[in-house]
Design an enzyme around this catalytic site. Structure first.
Site, PDB file in Angstrom:
ATOM      1  N   GLY A  75       4.778  -3.242 -13.627  1.00  0.00           N
ATOM      2  CA  GLY A  75       3.616  -2.787 -14.385  1.00  0.00           C
ATOM      3  C   GLY A  75       2.456  -3.737 -14.162  1.00  0.00           C
ATOM      4  CE  LYS A  76      -0.992  -7.914 -11.949  1.00  0.00           C
ATOM      5  NZ  LYS A  76      -0.101  -8.872 -11.298  1.00  0.00           N
TER       6      LYS A  76
END
Ligand code: NAD
Length: 434
Positions: free
Chosen positions: A119-120
């Site tokens: 994720g980011k």
């Protein structure tokens, strides 16, 4: 009326106009999928993130005004474990940038065989234009707006460009405050990269730089190259760049060029990375450091050196830079620093490239150690963290070399192949519901 964050943008010196990181990530994925003969159904799943969250949230500034900020969290894949990846505060944050970075996190966790996905997240603003109290309110409002879309078993953020251990502690504290009273301690691991006092791990701050240096050491061993007496240049002197420089100098290598968002410096006699770090801590940039002379971005890329370490932003090395570089090896501390066209030129010129998902995976690895320590209410000694990390990085490095050799592919493709094989196996076993 509400305003948007970061009205004035500080541009990098003569930086080229950037392409689209997500497109570059897709090109890399396609190349590895072909090399591996990846199941087309798995490719379909991995070609887009699972979730893309965009939130607009108001924050009160010190002078009483409200400013509206745009925040993101992209959750790429969680077949191997909770989404995992940094939070970026930067004026150029965009959905496609975060999609590319989130995908890279999926590959990185799988490559290191740690039970996380990718994720980011980030907020599109320039943190340098805000006071500490504004940064705290921005971070807390962002965390509140994300709400239960993050969580210790769901999605675990960490620091990235423009964010620090202090900000991770604000995220943790905010999240704790909307968790049940009896769960406060258990949700500590909603975020990693915290200060040691607030549940962080010894060694996390240096981890990405340390992992990078282990890769360089392995490369040097393979190439029978002596790092003692070697020269290196670093683009970006934040967490990753400064730690890489300090640790390489400990091994006898000399920093001869450096640059950040304000400018570039060179000194063929070498710069002291510890003194330079102190200068950056005081002034926010390498600019004005007395132990070197200012140079242009073009001159920086043409400096004579053995190692080049990009440790700033993505897509900084295009064809022009690839032709200019005079190093033996490009060590990707930053995520996605190299365009595919530049990579081809480097290969033609006989310059080795150690890819981001391998080189900078020390950060997520020690983040996993931190998450584990929090889960078990343990505190590991610094030596234990460093020993485990070094062992894990060396082992993964050698796996990448082996796959590159067996399949006759470059190191990046080999690293992707290892990661994709693990992910594809999990999908083959589990299928999709219903
Ligand atoms: P940071 O914010 O600590 O430092 C970023 C550095 O880049 C600063 O020196 C900044 O001045 C410089 N910079 C920004 N814009 C620039 C520009 N246009 N030109 C030249 N320099 C510029 O960030 P960081 O955590 O060190 O991250 C650096 C890179 O490493 C990013 O690509 C990040 O995604 C990657 N990374 C970080 C970690 C981590 O643990 N922090 C882990 C893996 C990968």
């Amino acid at each position: 009326m509400a305003q948007t964050g970061s009205q004035s943008i500080v541009a990098a010196p003569a930086a080229p106009k950037k392409g689209n990181l997500y497109d570059v990530t897709r090109i890399q994925l396609d190349k590895a999928a072909k090399a591996l003969n990846l199941d087309p159904d798995v490719y379909t799943i991995l070609s887009q993130p699972k979730n893309e969250l965009i939130i607009n949230f108001p924050v009160r500034m010190d002078d009483g005004r409200y400013i509206l900020f745009k925040g993101y969290r992209v959750q790429h894949n969680n077949i191997l474990g909770p989404y995992k990846g940094g939070i970026r505060y930067h004026e150029e944050v965009s959905l496609d940038e975060l999609k590319g970075l989130a995908a890279a996190m999926t590959w990185k966790s799988a490559l290191q065989d740690i039970p996380f996905g990718g994720g980011k997240g980030g907020i599109k603003f320039n943190p340098r234009l805000h006071s500490k109290s504004e940064l705290e309110r921005i971070t807390r409002r962002y965390t509140h707006a994300l709400g239960n879309n993050i969580g210790p078993e769901l999605d675990v953020p960490a620091p990235d460009v423009g964010t620090t251990a202090q900000m991770m502690v604000w995220i943790m504290d905010t999240y704790m405050n909307f968790s049940g009273a009896g769960e406060k301690n258990a949700v500590r691991r909603v975020v990693t990269g915290k200060t040691v006092t607030s549940g962080g791990s010894y060694g996390r701050e240096a981890a990405t730089g340390q992992g990078l240096v282990t890769c360089v050491t392995e490369w040097a061993r393979n190439r029978k190259f002596n790092l003692n007496g070697a020269t290196f240049i670093v683009q970006g002197f934040g967490n990753v760049g400064s730690w890489a420089a300090k640790l390489l100098s400990k091994m006898g290598a000399t920093l001869v060029g450096v640059g950040d968002y304000k400018g570039y410096l060179a000194n063929p006699e070498g710069m002291n990375p510890h003194k330079l770090s102190e200068h950056v801590a005081h002034t926010g940039s390498v600019e004005g450091y007395k132990g070197a002379r200012p140079i242009s971005r073009d001159e920086f890329f043409a400096l004579e050196c053995d190692l080049f370490i990009p440790a700033a932003l993505e897509l900084e090395i295009d064809e022009k830079e690839a032709r200019a570089l005079k190093c033996k090896v490009l060590v990707e501390g930053a995520n996605g620093p190299t365009y595919p066209a530049a990579e081809a030129i480097l290969a033609e010129r006989g310059i080795d490239l150690l890819p981001d998902i391998l080189v900078n995976s020390g950060g997520v690895t020690v983040s996993y150690y931190e998450w584990l320590q929090n889960k078990r209410s343990e505190r590991w000694e610094l030596e234990e963290v460093e020993t485990r990390l070094e062992k894990q990085m060396s082992r993964t490095y050698r796996q990448v070399c082996d796959v590159a050799e067996e399949r006759k592919v470059d190191y990046r493709t080999a690293a992707y192949v290892i990661a994709l094989e693990r992910i594809a196996k999990a999908y083959a076993e589990r299928g999709i519901f219903p």
